[in-house]
Design a protein around this motif. Structure first.
Motif, PDB file in Angstrom:
ATOM      1  N   CYS A 193       3.677  -0.690  -1.700  1.00  0.00           N
ATOM      2  CA  CYS A 193       3.669  -0.382  -3.128  1.00  0.00           C
ATOM      3  C   CYS A 193       5.099  -0.403  -3.655  1.00  0.00           C
ATOM      4  CB  CYS A 193       3.013   0.977  -3.359  1.00  0.00           C
ATOM      5  SG  CYS A 193       2.525   1.243  -5.065  1.00  0.00           S
ATOM      6  N   TYR A 194       5.658  -1.602  -3.751  1.00  0.00           N
ATOM      7  CA  TYR A 194       7.034  -1.768  -4.247  1.00  0.00           C
ATOM      8  C   TYR A 194       7.021  -2.439  -5.612  1.00  0.00           C
ATOM      9  CZ  TYR A 194       7.830  -0.732   0.684  1.00  0.00           C
ATOM     10  OH  TYR A 194       7.813  -0.134   1.913  1.00  0.00           O
ATOM     11  N   GLU A 239       6.708   8.386   3.192  1.00  0.00           N
ATOM     12  CA  GLU A 239       5.791   7.626   2.319  1.00  0.00           C
ATOM     13  C   GLU A 239       4.755   7.004   3.226  1.00  0.00           C
ATOM     14  OE1 GLU A 239       4.599   4.081  -0.361  1.00  0.00           O
ATOM     15  OE2 GLU A 239       5.347   4.037   1.688  1.00  0.00           O
ATOM     16  N   VAL A 240       3.607   6.610   2.629  1.00  0.00           N
ATOM     17  CA  VAL A 240       2.496   6.067   3.412  1.00  0.00           C
ATOM     18  C   VAL A 240       2.969   5.197   4.569  1.00  0.00           C
ATOM     19  CG1 VAL A 240       0.527   4.466   3.339  1.00  0.00           C
ATOM     20  CG2 VAL A 240       0.821   6.153   1.518  1.00  0.00           C
ATOM     21  N   SER A 241       3.865   4.241   4.282  1.00  0.00           N
ATOM     22  CA  SER A 241       4.265   3.281   5.317  1.00  0.00           C
ATOM     23  C   SER A 241       5.713   3.450   5.776  1.00  0.00           C
ATOM     24  CB  SER A 241       4.073   1.862   4.791  1.00  0.00           C
ATOM     25  OG  SER A 241       2.751   1.673   4.359  1.00  0.00           O
ATOM     26  N   ASN A 242       6.371   4.544   5.386  1.00  0.00           N
ATOM     27  CA  ASN A 242       7.806   4.656   5.667  1.00  0.00           C
ATOM     28  C   ASN A 242       8.195   5.941   6.391  1.00  0.00           C
ATOM     29  OD1 ASN A 242       9.239   2.224   4.402  1.00  0.00           O
ATOM     30  ND2 ASN A 242       7.809   2.855   2.790  1.00  0.00           N
ATOM     31  N   LEU A 286      -3.098  11.354   2.941  1.00  0.00           N
ATOM     32  CA  LEU A 286      -2.387  10.072   2.822  1.00  0.00           C
ATOM     33  C   LEU A 286      -3.252   8.907   3.291  1.00  0.00           C
ATOM     34  CD1 LEU A 286       1.347  10.424   3.925  1.00  0.00           C
ATOM     35  CD2 LEU A 286       0.415  10.021   1.644  1.00  0.00           C
ATOM     36  N   LEU A 287      -4.094   9.185   4.303  1.00  0.00           N
ATOM     37  CA  LEU A 287      -4.937   8.119   4.852  1.00  0.00           C
ATOM     38  C   LEU A 287      -5.937   7.597   3.832  1.00  0.00           C
ATOM     39  CD1 LEU A 287      -5.669   9.413   8.447  1.00  0.00           C
ATOM     40  CD2 LEU A 287      -4.810   7.156   7.878  1.00  0.00           C
ATOM     41  N   TYR A 344       3.463  -1.117   8.460  1.00  0.00           N
ATOM     42  CA  TYR A 344       2.405  -1.463   7.509  1.00  0.00           C
ATOM     43  C   TYR A 344       1.114  -1.776   8.245  1.00  0.00           C
ATOM     44  CZ  TYR A 344       6.495  -2.133   4.567  1.00  0.00           C
ATOM     45  OH  TYR A 344       7.660  -1.950   3.883  1.00  0.00           O
ATOM     46  N   SER A 345       0.009  -1.226   7.749  1.00  0.00           N
ATOM     47  CA  SER A 345      -1.272  -1.661   8.313  1.00  0.00           C
ATOM     48  C   SER A 345      -1.550  -3.041   7.721  1.00  0.00           C
ATOM     49  CB  SER A 345      -2.385  -0.683   7.961  1.00  0.00           C
ATOM     50  OG  SER A 345      -2.605  -0.653   6.583  1.00  0.00           O
ATOM     51  N   SER A 357       9.590   0.945   8.740  1.00  0.00           N
ATOM     52  CA  SER A 357       8.470   0.715   7.829  1.00  0.00           C
ATOM     53  C   SER A 357       7.342   0.133   8.667  1.00  0.00           C
ATOM     54  CB  SER A 357       8.830  -0.286   6.726  1.00  0.00           C
ATOM     55  OG  SER A 357       9.827   0.263   5.896  1.00  0.00           O
ATOM     56  N   THR A 362       2.192   6.320  -7.365  1.00  0.00           N
ATOM     57  CA  THR A 362       3.281   6.174  -6.386  1.00  0.00           C
ATOM     58  C   THR A 362       3.692   7.528  -5.808  1.00  0.00           C
ATOM     59  OG1 THR A 362       4.923   6.267  -8.142  1.00  0.00           O
ATOM     60  CG2 THR A 362       4.214   4.081  -7.444  1.00  0.00           C
ATOM     61  N   ALA A 402      -5.319   7.888   0.391  1.00  0.00           N
ATOM     62  CA  ALA A 402      -4.580   8.118  -0.853  1.00  0.00           C
ATOM     63  C   ALA A 402      -5.200   7.349  -2.020  1.00  0.00           C
ATOM     64  CB  ALA A 402      -3.118   7.713  -0.668  1.00  0.00           C
ATOM     65  N   ALA A 422      -0.976  -0.695   1.966  1.00  0.00           N
ATOM     66  CA  ALA A 422       0.218  -0.502   2.767  1.00  0.00           C
ATOM     67  C   ALA A 422       1.484  -0.536   1.924  1.00  0.00           C
ATOM     68  CB  ALA A 422       0.277  -1.559   3.861  1.00  0.00           C
ATOM     69  N   ARG A 428     -12.348   7.429   6.259  1.00  0.00           N
ATOM     70  CA  ARG A 428     -11.178   7.720   7.077  1.00  0.00           C
ATOM     71  C   ARG A 428      -9.903   7.098   6.522  1.00  0.00           C
ATOM     72  NH1 ARG A 428     -10.400   8.746  12.356  1.00  0.00           N
ATOM     73  NH2 ARG A 428      -8.215   8.908  11.801  1.00  0.00           N
ATOM     74  N   LYS A 429     -10.014   5.851   6.048  1.00  0.00           N
ATOM     75  CA  LYS A 429      -8.784   5.190   5.626  1.00  0.00           C
ATOM     76  C   LYS A 429      -9.016   4.393   4.355  1.00  0.00           C
ATOM     77  CE  LYS A 429      -4.970   2.351   7.105  1.00  0.00           C
ATOM     78  NZ  LYS A 429      -4.963   1.482   5.924  1.00  0.00           N
ATOM     79  N   ASP A 430      -8.254   4.683   3.353  1.00  0.00           N
ATOM     80  CA  ASP A 430      -8.278   3.897   2.133  1.00  0.00           C
ATOM     81  C   ASP A 430      -6.924   4.051   1.458  1.00  0.00           C
ATOM     82  OD1 ASP A 430      -9.026   2.422  -0.076  1.00  0.00           O
ATOM     83  OD2 ASP A 430      -9.785   4.171  -1.144  1.00  0.00           O
ATOM     84  N   VAL A 431      -6.008   3.192   1.847  1.00  0.00           N
ATOM     85  CA  VAL A 431      -4.693   3.249   1.224  1.00  0.00           C
ATOM     86  C   VAL A 431      -4.007   1.899   1.441  1.00  0.00           C
ATOM     87  CG1 VAL A 431      -3.699   4.306   3.322  1.00  0.00           C
ATOM     88  CG2 VAL A 431      -2.487   4.478   1.150  1.00  0.00           C
ATOM     89  N   ARG A 450       1.753   8.941  -2.946  1.00  0.00           N
ATOM     90  CA  ARG A 450       1.942   8.245  -1.670  1.00  0.00           C
ATOM     91  C   ARG A 450       3.135   8.805  -0.893  1.00  0.00           C
ATOM     92  NH1 ARG A 450      -0.111   3.073  -1.048  1.00  0.00           N
ATOM     93  NH2 ARG A 450       1.850   2.409  -0.079  1.00  0.00           N
ATOM     94  N   GLN A 475      -2.560   4.849  12.609  1.00  0.00           N
ATOM     95  CA  GLN A 475      -1.655   5.442  11.627  1.00  0.00           C
ATOM     96  C   GLN A 475      -1.397   6.917  11.953  1.00  0.00           C
ATOM     97  OE1 GLN A 475      -2.392   4.530   7.491  1.00  0.00           O
ATOM     98  NE2 GLN A 475      -1.317   6.365   6.796  1.00  0.00           N
TER      99      GLN A 475
END
Lengths: 598, 402
Positions: free
Chosen positions: A554-555, B245-248, B378-379, B198-199, B196, B326, B381, A552, A547-550, B329, B229
């Motif tokens: 990535c900067y 984006e994933v968190s944005n 995305l979940l 974040y998990s 933003s 990137t 990714a 949070a 279900r979830k693999d990502v 995402r 999410q």
């Protein structure tokens, strides 16, 4: 001959056998300080690391005793695991004495006992030694009492030593000279030399370690290996010092080596007798056994392109280990690989580890099993050492499985625990014998298949390490065995099939499904894990879809970190096998082995 | 010469790391100092570094974004902001409409502080709210309570800052979906243009990491985190945000330019301890990334020419993999054309087959040579990125001509 002493050392792992051996080598000047590294006799990295001796070794020392005479001391080092029981028995046969080493802090432990009894059975003079007496935890008197109970010796016969500081080593050397009998044997009789080990040298071929029991071997003699009936020339013979030291002759009582352009270890089997072709012995030394593999498993390269390299690696290992056998086989799940036979589980683990370390192979091994004899519905007889060769349940008339007679020696308080374990393993109780007021010898007949997996470990953990196990194969008996298949999303995975007893199949299947659920990572789709006998599914589990693999964030700096992780994961993926749409990690193929550890 | 060349060689962002924090958040593994030992002279040292790079290739580029991160940049005094911003203007060519962001924490915010920030040239704020729930803030060891968070947001709403974003953290141990919803509803009352979210990630070298190792804290089940999410994405989209984006999440036109630059391989110069920099090299056929020393003490003592702790050279293939990483995402995704033109990276047969499979299963929406993950994609990714990159066949590398 009266100035020769042949002896071995019997000790539990960690009780300091190799360190004590190092001290003996030093004190007799057999080794210079420059040559000294710890555990000189253990050649293989694996031996040093695991603290175990896998192969037998021998070394010749010279010692000038207090009586002013010069003695030859041959130390024959032996393996210490039940898988190698036969090698041990041959090495003991080459000796007249044994040093029993007991750690003064740990006391007598079981692992030594089986070897000790073998030594006593072969009439070896036992010199009991308490090691590590300088350790703070040492309880010298308690350990001494245990030794006295064990071998029935007097308190003053037990020598205190410290392998670490070298204290007491002088007295030990004197005791070897004084107590170990000189070898018997008649130099005038026909030659009888006992092979207690052989190693393979790329340039010289098989190097055979022998103890001359009778007669004399001269350099250049035409020799005969009796059990295999093969003739060679003794091109070079010599003594086993730290480096081999060639000589002209070896006489009764002596220990040495023979090199004779023998291209394969197949011809130089441990336990065989070497004699001269002319005027040779008519009867070999008693006790030779053909060593047969007991446990079989598939060995596959993780990357199918490495098949040829794996073959080359196995061939190289076999040069030095005649008990390893292998033939090519194929698996729908794993591709091309080999079915290999081993003496036991430790042997199998060692081979696996050596393939990975010394040959840098990435391998997958499948569930180990024993060899079955099967009669199918048409009356045809089959020998099966691979689950995939087993006919479907409907086509099997009868299955026979190998049985062993297990001799377990244990403190009496563990009788209950041991009987429970043997009963669970389909054991047939035979006999209990009290060795003294607190120690018993229990005999069971057990299916070998129930012993090869983790019986030894279980036995050890159920008895706090005190029980020792020895066994011999006693033949085939009928067994209600079935092939249990594992299906992933409906597709059978041949490499996960196993042969199990019908009464245990249900529970086995359930546990195996649960274990696989744990070991197979979640995939992008749901995966059904099923266990089946023939067409009948007997257990099922589901691996839920991922279900979830990502991550949070990535900067800026995360990018490098994330990329490096990806590179590592990419490497890890190479160790996975794709079966249908499901990716299976290596550990899953050995799930069965870790099943009972939970 | 293709049009990527200009992007690669002519534009840069600037990141400035301010390592001071009032106290240590339990989950944070960024570099920070709670001690004031090396606080004195930090601004001067930073300005020295700015002058140093004023002589570098970065000075030839157009600066499109400036970002102050931390640590806690709002630990800086108003005069310090003025000094730093004016040093930046003296040394670099900063676009008139450059996005200049400062991360701030609720406990530092007063209306006076905000106007000082604004006057120094900062035009975007990023405020670390994380949650409004007292128990969660306490678990995180944040320096602010829930009233401070609301008060700070009120100040921002009343300030000249129109463009601001707030950070939330979800998937906290024991946090229910309802509790998380309450955080989001509360935040939306202040009408942010950007969020933003974040998990919670358990980093090994943090207090949280040690709690988890010692089993004092049990991380949330993935299933629950995924549900949070998914709800967040659906709800914010219903409120006019784009999940870009994933968190944005952003209202139209308020996507973070600076963060998008990271994902697009725009050059960036990192200043301050532990800051990373990235620069395309000649002919834009390779790039390097480097990192300043982490420790404030080292940063303060070393000459700006010596503060680089490590540096890595990135081949076009590595860069391409980063871009896949990137790009996938983001909502925009990436195009096969960009991969081949900019990175000389061609999607192989196995990769095509995999993309097709993902499209069939609803993980990817692919149109006109573009590849973008769906919400469902995305979940997971990270899995998809790994699978896609691993399926690259070895193809001969052609020499790229510009």
């Amino acid at each position: 001959m009266e100035h020769i002493r042949n002896f071995c050392i019997i000790a539990h792992i960690d009780h300091g056998k190799s360190t004590l051996a190092d001290r003996l080598l030093e004190r007799t000047g057999s080794i210079t300080e420059r040559e000294m590294q710890s555990q000189v006799l253990d050649d293989m990295d694996l031996e040093r690391e695991r603290g175990i001796t896998i192969k037998s070794h021998a070394i010749k020392m010279s010692y000038k005793a207090n009586d002013g005479k010069e003695y030859v001391l041959n130390l024959i080092d032996t393996p210490g695991h039940v898988d190698f029981a036969y090698e041990v028995s041959r090495a003991l046969k080459a000796c007249e004495g044994a040093i029993l080493v007991v750690d003064a802090a740990q006391g007598v432990e079981a692992q030594t006992i089986s070897n000790l009894y073998q030594a006593i059975e072969q009439d070896l003079e036992i010199i009991p030694v308490l090691n590590k007496i300088d350790l703070p935890g040492a309880d010298v008197e308690a350990a001494a009492q245990q030794i006295m109970d064990l071998i029935g010796c007097e308190r003053e016969e037990i020598l205190p030593v410290s392998g670490k500081t070298g204290m007491g080593v002088e007295d030990l050397l004197e005791a070897i000279v004084a107590r170990v009998p000189a070898p018997k044997g008649d130099p005038n009789k026909p030659l009888k030399a006992l092979i207690f080990d052989s190693v393979f040298n790329t340039y010289r071929g098989s190097v055979v370690y022998v103890r001359i029991m009778d007669g004399v071997l001269h350099q250049g003699d035409e020799i005969l290996f009796m059990a295999v009936d093969q003739e060679y020339d003794a091109d070079e013979i010599g003594y086993l010092k730290l480096k081999p030291e060639p000589c002209k002759k070896l006489s009764a009582g002596e220990v040495g080596y023979i090199i004779g352009s023998v291209k394969t270890l197949e011809d130089t089997k441990v336990g065989d007798t070497v004699t001269t072709k002319k005027n040779g012995a008519t009867e070999p030394i008693a006790g030779y056994k053909e060593v047969k593999p007991m446990v079989f498993s598939g060995i596959y390269p993780t990357d199918s392109e490495d098949f040829e390299s794996l073959r080359a690696a196995l061939e190289k290992l076999q040069l030095n280990d005649a008990s390893l056998q292998f033939v090519p086989e194929t698996s729908a799940a794993l591709g091309f690989g080999f079915r290999a036979g081993f003496l036991g589980m430790l042997h199998m683990e060692i081979i696996q580890e050596r393939l990975e370390r010394e040959f840098d192979m990435n391998i997958i091994t499948t569930v180990p099993n024993v060899e079955y004899e099967i009669i199918d519905r048409n009356g045809k007889e089959l020998t099966v050492d691979n689950p995939s060769e087993m006919p479907d349940a409907g086509n099997v008339e009868k299955v026979f499985e190998p049985y062993i007679k297990a001799q377990i020696i244990t403190p009496a308080e563990y009788i209950g625990a041991i009987m429970k374990l043997c009963q669970e393993r389909r054991g047939v109780y035979r006999n209990t014998m009290y060795l003294d007021s607190s120690r018993v010898d229990i005999t069971y007949e057990l299916p070998l298949a129930e012993v090869v997996f983790d019986f030894y470990d279980k036995l050890k953990s159920n008895t706090r390490g005190y029980a020792s196990l020895d066994y011999e194969v006693i033949g085939y008996r009928p067994g209600n065995m079935v092939r249990l298949d594992i299906l992933l999303n409906g597709d059978p995975v041949d490499a996960l099939s196993s042969i199990v007893h019908r009464d245990k199949a249900y529970e086995w299947g359930k546990k195996l499904c649960a274990k696989l659920k744990e070991l197979i990572p979640r995939q992008m789709y749901e995966v059904a894990v099923q266990a089946a006998i023939g067409n009948k599914v007997i257990a099922r589990d589901t691996i839920r879809a991922l279900r979830k693999d990502v991550i949070a964030k990535c900067y800026g700096g995360d990018i490098t970190r994330k990329r490096k992780l990806l590179e590592k994961q990419k490497e890890g993926k190479k160790r996975m096998k794709q079966v249908g749409a499901v990716e299976i990690p290596q550990e899953a193929f050995l799930a069965v082995l870790s099943m009972n550890n939970d | 010469m293709n049009n990527w060349y200009n992007i690669n060689m002519r534009t840069t962002g600037i990141y400035i790391h301010i390592p001071f924090c009032k106290q240590a958040c339990s989950y944070c593994d960024f570099y920070f100092e709670t001690s004031l030992k090396h606080r004195d002279g930090f601004t001067e040292k930073l300005i020295e570094e700015i002058y140093h790079y004023g002589q570098s290739a970065f000075a030839e580029m157009q600066v499109s974004t400036i970002y102050f991160g931390g640590g806690t940049p709002s630990r800086l005094h108003s005069e310090e902001w003025t000094k730093i911003m004016s040093a930046l203007h003296k040394n670099f060519t900063i676009s008139p409409n450059a996005e200049c962001t400062a991360e701030v924490n609720p406990e530092d915010i007063t209306s006076k502080y905000l106007s000082g920030l604004y006057d120094s040239g900062i035009n975007r704020l990023s405020i670390g709210i994380q949650s409004f729930m007292p128990s969660i803030l306490e678990f995180m060891n944040r320096a602010h309570g829930s009233e401070a968070a609301e008060r700070a947001l009120l100040h921002i709403s009343n300030s000249k800052f129109d463009n601001w974003t707030a950070d939330l953290i979800y998937g906290n141990p024991n946090q229910s979906l309802e509790e998380f919803k309450a955080d989001v509803y509360k935040l939306l009352e202040f009408k942010p243009k950007h969020i933003s979210a974040y998990s919670l990630t358990v980093e090994p070298n943090t207090r949280l990491g040690s709690w988890v190792r010692k089993k004092k804290v049990v991380p949330q089940d993935d299933e629950n985190v995924a549900n949070q999410q998914q709800w967040l994405s659906d709800y914010l989209e219903s409120q006019g945000f784009s999940h870009y984006e994933v968190s944005n999440f952003a209202k139209p036109g308020f996507e973070s330019v600076h963060n998008s630059s990271y994902w697009n391989h725009v050059n960036y110069l990192g200043l301050g301890p532990s800051a990373h920099s990235f620069m395309w090299e000649e002919n834009s056929t390779s790039a390097k990334r480097w990192k300043n020393v982490s420790l404030l003490r080292d940063y303060m003592e070393l000459n700006p020419t010596k503060i680089i702790q490590y540096e890595e050279h990135l081949s076009l293939k590595t860069l391409a993999e980063e871009r896949i990483m990137t790009g996938l995402r983001t909502k925009k995704g990436l195009t096969i054309g960009e991969l081949s033109d900019r990175y000389n990276y061609n999607i192989g047969e196995k990769q095509h087959a995999y993309v097709k499979l993902l499209i069939q299963n609803g993980y990817i929406s692919g149109e006109d040579g573009g590849i973008a993950l769906t919400k469902k994609g995305l979940l997971i990714a990270d899995t998809i990125i790994l699978e896609l990159i691993s399926r690259q066949e070895d193809v001969p590398v052609l020499n790229k001509q510009h």
